[in-house]
Design a protein around this motif. Structure first.
Motif, PDB file in Angstrom:
ATOM      1  N   VAL A 189      -8.345  -4.085  -5.918  1.00 24.54           N
ATOM      2  CA  VAL A 189      -7.006  -4.470  -5.014  1.00 24.54           C
ATOM      3  C   VAL A 189      -6.743  -5.932  -5.175  1.00 24.54           C
ATOM      4  N   VAL A 191      -4.005  -8.903  -3.940  1.00 22.54           N
ATOM      5  CA  VAL A 191      -3.312  -9.252  -2.927  1.00 22.54           C
ATOM      6  C   VAL A 191      -2.351 -10.589  -3.665  1.00 22.54           C
ATOM      7  N   THR A 246       0.344  -6.175  -2.217  1.00 19.00           N
ATOM      8  CA  THR A 246      -0.677  -5.489  -2.656  1.00 19.00           C
ATOM      9  C   THR A 246      -0.544  -4.357  -3.984  1.00 19.00           C
ATOM     10  N   THR A 248      -3.073  -1.427  -5.654  1.00 19.45           N
ATOM     11  CA  THR A 248      -4.385  -1.018  -5.469  1.00 19.45           C
ATOM     12  C   THR A 248      -4.481   0.137  -6.808  1.00 19.45           C
ATOM     13  N   GLY A 267      -6.115  -0.810   0.004  1.00 11.66           N
ATOM     14  CA  GLY A 267      -5.006  -1.402  -0.032  1.00 11.66           C
ATOM     15  C   GLY A 267      -4.646  -1.839   1.314  1.00 11.66           C
ATOM     16  N   ALA A 271      -4.337  -5.729   3.140  1.00 14.24           N
ATOM     17  CA  ALA A 271      -3.029  -6.100   3.453  1.00 14.24           C
ATOM     18  C   ALA A 271      -3.237  -6.783   4.931  1.00 14.24           C
TER      19      ALA A 271
END
Length: 292
Positions: A189, A191, A246, A248, A267, A271
């Motif tokens: 993931v 961010v 995000t 993923t 994900g 978040a």
């Protein structure tokens, strides 16, 4: 020596010592006149009773006068206490129990709003960066442990995004974009946190973003082929002057489908963690301002 003859006759008084009834002239019987004695005694008793009654009346009058004067004195000092209840002041006119000295409130002021301290550049003045927003080498959420695989930070926001997102960020004045990648069990993931000067700019960027507004996956040693041409899942949100995104996918490079619940969980979890970190940033600054 004379016994009852010559000079005035003496008056006998049974209540006086050495007093005796005079003898009758020429009488040889010394018996006293009992009727006269009884009459004289009754007369004296009546006089004594009258004196006692008269004294009692005077004493009673004296007490009555004292009481009357006391009542008059009380009336003079508190006239309302002797009035009938109908003549007392109305309840609204009486002094209330709250007529005590008032003091300034001592309760603490309401807490400052944490969001206010992350909604504008003017108040959000604390240091920031990928290692501050996402500290440590790993992240634990519940029973899941994510390892930090890579980080990046740039003031040229368009270099870290793709699709329609570069234009969205540019149009709304993005000043900084921080990225961090976490991996767990073959899922990665990234961010991306875009920073604006105001909350209004971040909200506008969030509203203009669409399905093609994507943050670039930040690859690392444990995510070399992460979302490189494969289908990945992305999200967009904002809080305060921050918009966060995000992306993923699988570290092996395969496509993500709707059945891949672990991808959605990762994900959504990252978040949520990003939102909490931005909010915690606001709480820290609000607490510091309240203690100044």
């Amino acid at each position: 020596m004379s016994y009852g003859q010559g000079g005035p006759q003496s008056q006998w008084d049974p209540w006086k010592r050495n007093s005796e009834q005079p003898w009758t002239s020429g009488a040889t019987d010394p018996t006293p006149d009992w009727a006269a004695l009884a009459e004289a005694s009754e007369s004296r008793n009546k006089r004594r009773r009258l004196l006692l009654i008269g004294g009692g009346v005077l004493a009673t009058l004296g007490v009555g006068t004292a009481v009357a004067m006391a009542v008059v004195s009380a009336n003079g000092s508190d006239e309302a206490s002797n009035r009938p209840s109908s003549s007392l002041p109305a309840t609204a006119d009486l002094p209330s129990a709250s007529a005590t000295p008032s003091f300034a409130p001592t309760s603490a002021p309401p807490p400052l709003d944490p969001k206010e301290f992350v909604s504008s550049k003017a108040k959000d003045s604390a240091p920031n960066g990928p290692d501050i927003m996402f500290p440590g080498r790993q992240l634990t959420m519940g029973s899941a442990v994510y390892k930090k695989a890579a980080k990046a930070d740039t003031t040229n926001c368009v270099t870290a995004v793709q699709g329609t997102l570069p234009k969205v960020l540019t149009d709304n004045g993005c000043t900084r974009l921080m990225r961090v990648t976490y991996v767990k069990d073959g899922v990665a993931v990234t961010v991306g946190v875009a920073v604006f000067d105001t909350e209004a700019q971040a909200l506008k960027a969030k509203g203009q973003a669409d399905k093609s507004s994507i943050v670039k996956a930040l690859t690392g040693t444990e995510a070399k082929s992460f979302c490189a041409g494969a289908i990945c899942r992305s999200t967009t949100n904002s809080y305060g002057r921050y918009a966060y995104f995000t992306i993923t996918g699988f570290t092996a490079g395969k496509d993500v489908t709707t059945k891949d619940t672990q991808v959605f969980a990762a994900g959504d979890g990252l978040a949520e963690f990003t939102f909490q970190q931005i909010r915690r940033r606001g709480e820290t600054q609000a607490s510091a301002a309240a203690n100044q």
